[in-house]
Design an enzyme around this catalytic site. Structure first.
Site, mmCIF file in Angstrom:
data_model
loop_
_atom_site.group_PDB
_atom_site.id
_atom_site.type_symbol
_atom_site.label_atom_id
_atom_site.label_comp_id
_atom_site.label_asym_id
_atom_site.label_seq_id
_atom_site.Cartn_x
_atom_site.Cartn_y
_atom_site.Cartn_z
ATOM 1 N N GLU A 166 4.471 4.089 3.988
ATOM 2 C CA GLU A 166 5.743 4.580 4.130
ATOM 3 C C GLU A 166 5.560 6.070 4.958
ATOM 4 O O GLU A 166 5.801 6.956 4.314
ATOM 5 C CB GLU A 166 6.432 4.798 3.076
ATOM 6 C CG GLU A 166 6.665 3.465 2.182
ATOM 7 C CD GLU A 166 7.580 3.544 0.887
ATOM 8 O OE1 GLU A 166 7.490 4.603 0.268
ATOM 9 O OE2 GLU A 166 8.318 2.719 0.719
ATOM 10 N N GLU A 319 8.177 -4.289 -0.032
ATOM 11 C CA GLU A 319 8.368 -4.023 -1.288
ATOM 12 C C GLU A 319 9.951 -4.102 -1.748
ATOM 13 O O GLU A 319 10.614 -3.767 -0.882
ATOM 14 C CB GLU A 319 7.946 -2.662 -1.426
ATOM 15 C CG GLU A 319 6.650 -2.353 -1.227
ATOM 16 C CD GLU A 319 6.475 -0.989 -1.421
ATOM 17 O OE1 GLU A 319 7.272 0.148 -2.381
ATOM 18 O OE2 GLU A 319 5.493 -0.282 -0.994
#
Ligand code: GAL
EC number: 3.2.1.23
Length: 677
Positions: A166, A319
């Site tokens: 991320e 995710e």
């Protein structure tokens, strides 16, 4: 910040197909075995097999475990993890551990730690504490990535590389300032050009030496918006340069293993249009809020963006949470069936892999209360039962693997325009880009019309309708291309406060939106935010009305027809919505922010102009319909049971049952309909 190309042009890169071949849809999650004693690993793998898990992400935050002190290496535990997973037939998405440097790095080399805009250093003790422009961080990160790649190249379990985690770090330290200056030199060449681009005659901001330039640090009042815009561009590029450096090491050592890094949907700091082509697989982390009533549409928009970032190729939901997260102030669980509904929504919109954060719930650390596929309470739980059932049913969806999600409508989205739009000192802070995108997206989604997202410079010729909810910053070429698109027969819908600035963020003078004035057949002279407590009333030509909010504009028709007017105040009887037939096409301009019923009506009309219909003629509220390859997905996000009439007899792949004229969908039900011969 160009990295060197690692593959000869035209050489096919590995991609999702490399992973799904022989496996079908991917199913799994983040696996952090370093948090558990080894005897637990065997149980993990047995339970994974029983749950149909075929891919796990390993090592995301394992830097401290692999390199407990500077220069040391301990891969033995990771060897055992990969061997164990490999022998169970579970593929590994192996992460470079560089998202979270161990404390020794910040302790010995404090300049690796990021600095915020106020000059405060952010410490270790959480994660993500690195400066992307720090030479020491770069060197140490690349060293561990090199050793990781050398060690696991050729390991049978290695299926995918997961670079960092991320990306989104912003840093204002001196190293970042130096790197920013280098980036600016490349962009502008000389100081005069920079001074002009930044408009430094304003407030005496003229720069006479490159060394005077710093990142847009905290200052007494509103900081130069172009300086900030360029810093946003630089920050995205600086992270990308680091990502590429890691990726190049991996590609060199394992050319047949695809590489990804996990995105975060409409995440502002990083321009994913420039990142996505640097990946072999686009992957995304997505955590819908169970308390958000708009979440189904917001999620669909996000999935469409992710698919579009990869040019329509299958993507990976890296995710999602099986139930509650732990990072909102009050974390609602997902009701029974929601995990399945959301996961299948991603499949319907082009995902070939569904992974969760995380496999086994952590017993300690900041995420000890985050839901997991295997809860603290163990396998005999409703969440784990849902996980297992879902893992098993995914095997029935082989016919969709690798198939495309066709769309006739494109919605434009641009990161630099978003950055520029949301700078301080504008007519209203209430114009929010993701909100504008969702407003225009929703009525399409509700009607079963699939949308691709596109950047303004994209080739739009394959689309019948292009929607531009907000493109505050636009360059001349893209504006000209939109004009040509309409002249050539396209239908264009442009939302308010678009076409306002050039790429430097300078307001284009003349009536607005200057570069789109001709195609829209309309122009304006004043932006007029509306009092929040007073809805703006508007009227269609047939006398029916709709409400708008927050924003109005004083515009006039210059060839366009006025299809809706404001009804009150200074703007009474002036255009609120205009429609311009020009060349072979039609252009719409919306000079306010209509509430959903108004945008719904406008969408119906624009779709009619474009000759686009939804995948089914009628959809009950709350039902999402999308076609992927041969399969029609229907997903009931609503609270009630509904019936949907069907055009042809089909088989529901998820149950194997035939369905004829209509299908009944209970709340959270999903069908995947494949036409019967
Ligand atoms: C993601 C992150 C994961 C985990 C998860 C919790 O942002 O990549 O490591 O923190 O959130 O929801």
């Amino acid at each position: 910040m160009a990295g060197r190309p690692t593959t000869a042009p035209g050489t096919p890169r590995p991609g999702m197909h490399t992973l799904t071949a022989g496996r079908g849809l991917l199913f799994g999650g983040d696996y952090n075995p370093e948090q558990w004693p080894e005897h637990v690993w065997d149980e993990d793998v047995e339970l994974m097999k029983a749950a149909g898990v075929n891919l796990v992400t390993v090592g995301v935050f394992s830097w401290g475990r692999i390199e407990p002190e500077p220069g040391a290496r301990d891969f033995t535990w990771l060897d055992r993890v990969l061997d164990l997973l490999g022998s169970a037939g579970i593929a590994v998405d192996l992460a470079t551990p560089t998202a979270s440097p161990p404390p020794w790095m910040g302790h010995r080399w404090p300049r690796t730690l990021p600095v915020d805009e106020s000059g405060h250093r952010l410490w270790y003790g959480a994660r993500n504490q690195f400066c992307p422009s720090s030479p020491v961080y770069r060197e140490r990160a690349l060293a561990i990535v090199t050793d990781l790649a050398d060690r696991y190249a050729g390991h049978p379990a290695l299926a995918l590389w997961h670079v960092g985690n991320e990306y989104g770090q912003i840093c204002h330290c001196d190293d970042s300032a130096a790197a920013f200056r280098a980036w600016l030199r490349e962009r502008y060449g000389d100081l005069d050009t920079l001074n002009e681009a930044w408009g430094t005659t304003f407030w005496s901001q003229h720069y006479s030496d490159w060394d005077e330039i710093v990142t847009p640090r905290r200052a007494p009042y509103i900081v130069n918006p172009t300086q900030r815009l360029d810093f946003a561009r630089f920050s995205s590029d600086a992270l990308l340069a680091h990502y590429r450096a890691e990726r190049d090491i991996l590609r060199e050592r394992t050319p047949d293993t695809p590489v990804t890094t996990n995105f975060m949907g409409l995440f502002k700091p990083v321009d994913y249009w420039s990142w996505a082509p640097e990946e072999d697989i686009v992957s995304n982390d997505w955590y819908p809020d169970p308390a958000d009533p708009l979440s189904p549409a917001r999620t669909a928009l996000t999935h469409d963006l992710i698919r579009s970032l990869g040019g329509g190729r299958p993507w990976l939901l890296m995710e999602q949470s099986p139930s509650a997260v732990n990072w909102r102030p009050h974390n609602l669980p997902k009701p029974a069936g929601q995990l399945r509904l959301e996961s299948l929504q991603a499949v319907a919109r082009g995902a070939d892999g569904l992974c969760y954060f995380q496999w086994r719930a952590s017993a300690f650390g900041s995420e000890r209360f985050h839901a997991a596929m295997l809860p603290h309470a163990g396998p005999d739980t409703r969440i784990h039962a849902e996980v297992r059932a879902h893992g098993a049913e995914l095997r029935r969806l082989d016919p969709v693997v690798g198939t495309p999600v066709p769309a006739k409508v494109a919605m434009l989205h641009d990161w630099p325009s978003w950055w520029a739009l949301e700078e301080r000192g504008r007519p209203s802070d209430r114009l929010d880009l993701p909100d504008q995108l969702l407003r225009f997206y929703r009525p399409l989604w509700e009607r079963g019309v699939t949308v691709d997202l596109a950047r303004p410079s994209a080739d739009l010729t394959g689309y019948a309708l292009v929607v531009v909810p907000n493109l505050y910053l636009i360059d001349d070429r893209d504006a000209a291309a939109l004009t040509e698109y309409v002249r050539g027969g396209g239908v264009l819908v442009v939302g308010p406060f678009s076409g306002v600035t050039d790429p430097r963020g300078h307001v284009r003078t003349g009536r607005f939106p200057a570069p789109l004035r001709e195609v829209l057949g309309a122009s304006g002279e004043e932006w007029m935010p509306a009092p929040e407590d007073r809805p703006v009333r508007c009227r269609w030509a047939d006398g029916t009305g709709f409400t708008a909010r927050t924003w109005t504009e004083l515009v006039r028709a210059e060839g366009a027809g006025t299809v809706a007017t404001f009804t009150e105040g200074d703007l009474a009887d002036r255009p609120a919505v205009l429609r311009h037939e020009t060349g072979e096409g039609v252009a719409w301009y919306v000079a306010t922010i209509p509430e959903p019923e108004g945008l719904g009506e406008l969408t119906v009309r624009a779709l009619a102009d474009a000759g686009v219909t939804g995948v089914l003629p009628e959809l009950p509220p709350g039902v999402e319909a999308v076609r992927r390859g041969p399969v029609l997905f229907l997903l009931n996000h609503g609270a009630g049971t509904v019936e949907v009439p069907l055009p042809q007899p089909s088989e529901d792949l998820l149950t194997g049952s035939p369905v004829h004229d209509r299908v009944t969908l209970a709340p959270r039900a999903v069908v995947a309909l494949s036409p019967l011969p």
